[in-house]
Motif scaffolding. Sequence first.
Motif, PDB file in Angstrom:
ATOM      1  N   VAL A  17       0.835  -1.201   0.000  1.00 55.87           N
ATOM      2  CA  VAL A  17       0.000   0.000   0.000  1.00 55.87           C
ATOM      3  C   VAL A  17       0.872   1.256   0.000  1.00 55.87           C
ATOM      4  N   VAL A  18       1.934   1.254   0.809  1.00 54.23           N
ATOM      5  CA  VAL A  18       2.827   2.413   0.881  1.00 54.23           C
ATOM      6  C   VAL A  18       3.531   2.640  -0.456  1.00 54.23           C
ATOM      7  N   VAL A  19       4.041   1.568  -1.068  1.00 55.51           N
ATOM      8  CA  VAL A  19       4.739   1.693  -2.353  1.00 55.51           C
ATOM      9  C   VAL A  19       3.775   2.174  -3.437  1.00 55.51           C
ATOM     10  N   THR A  23       4.160   5.830  -5.289  1.00 56.03           N
ATOM     11  CA  THR A  23       4.324   5.863  -6.745  1.00 56.03           C
ATOM     12  C   THR A  23       3.239   6.703  -7.400  1.00 56.03           C
ATOM     13  N   ALA A  24       2.014   6.536  -6.938  1.00 55.39           N
ATOM     14  CA  ALA A  24       0.898   7.305  -7.488  1.00 55.39           C
ATOM     15  C   ALA A  24       1.105   8.804  -7.262  1.00 55.39           C
ATOM     16  N   GLY A  25       1.544   9.179  -6.062  1.00 55.79           N
ATOM     17  CA  GLY A  25       1.782  10.590  -5.785  1.00 55.79           C
ATOM     18  C   GLY A  25       2.898  11.174  -6.621  1.00 55.79           C
ATOM     19  N   LEU A  26       3.971  10.411  -6.825  1.00 57.27           N
ATOM     20  CA  LEU A  26       5.116  10.877  -7.612  1.00 57.27           C
ATOM     21  C   LEU A  26       4.721  11.185  -9.050  1.00 57.27           C
ATOM     22  N   ILE A  27       4.009  10.275  -9.669  1.00 59.16           N
ATOM     23  CA  ILE A  27       3.613  10.456 -11.068  1.00 59.16           C
ATOM     24  C   ILE A  27       2.614  11.593 -11.210  1.00 59.16           C
ATOM     25  N   ALA A  28       1.632  11.637 -10.325  1.00 54.25           N
ATOM     26  CA  ALA A  28       0.604  12.674 -10.411  1.00 54.25           C
ATOM     27  C   ALA A  28       1.207  14.066 -10.249  1.00 54.25           C
ATOM     28  N   VAL A  97       5.142  12.101  -2.753  1.00 52.59           N
ATOM     29  CA  VAL A  97       5.520  10.720  -2.473  1.00 52.59           C
ATOM     30  C   VAL A  97       5.204  10.368  -1.021  1.00 52.59           C
ATOM     31  N   CYS A  98       5.678  11.213  -0.100  1.00 50.49           N
ATOM     32  CA  CYS A  98       5.451  10.954   1.328  1.00 50.49           C
ATOM     33  C   CYS A  98       3.969  11.033   1.667  1.00 50.49           C
ATOM     34  N   ALA A 323      -7.368  11.728 -10.352  1.00 50.41           N
ATOM     35  CA  ALA A 323      -7.648  10.600 -11.236  1.00 50.41           C
ATOM     36  C   ALA A 323      -6.380   9.779 -11.470  1.00 50.41           C
ATOM     37  N   ILE A 324      -5.256  10.484 -11.746  1.00 49.00           N
ATOM     38  CA  ILE A 324      -3.981   9.793 -11.965  1.00 49.00           C
ATOM     39  C   ILE A 324      -3.545   9.072 -10.696  1.00 49.00           C
ATOM     40  N   THR A 325      -3.717   9.738  -9.536  1.00 51.04           N
ATOM     41  CA  THR A 325      -3.317   9.139  -8.268  1.00 51.04           C
ATOM     42  C   THR A 325      -4.078   7.846  -8.006  1.00 51.04           C
TER      43      THR A 325
END
Length: 350
Positions: A17-19, A23-28, A97-98, A323-325
């Motif tokens: 879940v953390v990874v 990852t979702a936050g970084l890309i968004a 990310v965090c 949406a991306i997240t």
Amino acid sequence: MSGKSGRLQDEGSRLQVVVAGGTAGLIARFVVAPLDVVKIRLQLQTHSLSDPLLLARHDLRGGPTYKGTLPTMRHILAHEGIAGLWKGNVPAEMLYVCYGAAQFAAYRAASVGLQNLHVAMGIAPHPHVDSFVAGASAGAAATAATYPLDLLRTRFAAQGSGADRVYGSLRGAVRDIARDEGLRGFFRGLGPALIQIAPYMGAFFACYEGLKPVAGRMAEHALAATVGAPTTTTGVGVSVGAGDAAAGVGAAVMAKTFVFPLDLVRKRIQVQGPTRSRYVHKNIPVYDSGVARALQTILRTEGMRGLYRGLTVSLLKAAPANAITVWTYERVLHVLIRLGEDKTSVEASL
């Protein structure tokens, strides 16, 4: 909840879940960074080209006057270069990310805790209420844990280029704030942030969980009508992914509009302190009497529209960002779960 709608809560280990959340936050964040800079610039602006009474004030000298999302982007590109649209991106990437990791981990923990509480007390779960409580708790916890990064992101996005730069580097900014403002300087505006994030994230997750089944069915029917194939409700196909994204967009728009005035106040409080008059907008008023007084001041001096400066670009940013997240989180978590299952199968066969 049952089926895929419950996956956000009860599948995947804590590490997965953390990874997936990080990852979702970084890309968004990388995708919407330019819109975030534009939003912050508009939120810090206390005047508008379409407001002649405000433009007549004597204290508006210094700094540009922005009007609209695209003109603001063009202005930043012309005067600060393309890098200007990614100002504050380093602390912002760290923040996303965090924050993404903390948010989804806290949401999962709160959701599982609520489910266990229902079982222990022998009462029926209330999916929308549980989603709201879990989302609000997760948002508040993640906001408090990552707030200094949020403040640094805002200050870097608010500063100009060349001689108008307030901070030369991230390390220098941390050093200067610690020296001139102390530990409290890193948490300016935390009050309105916490007041904002609880209803925002609660409303977002409640809307998301409610919209996801409906959006998924609509996406499946649309896909079936396009390709002439029968609909399906299984698997993690394109139609299901489209439903996740559509649900994220709808939830983000509704929740963001509701709490936007608090977000605007938070941004203006974040740039208070000894550097207040050195940012692109050199006439940012002093807000040192709390959230309620700041809201009253903006209403009195700028009217109701003053509380919603930057709302349009905020919605443009919030919709794809969420949406991306959500879409990336669901996809990455699914991949991690499959990899974990494959690893377990291999180990069991040895």
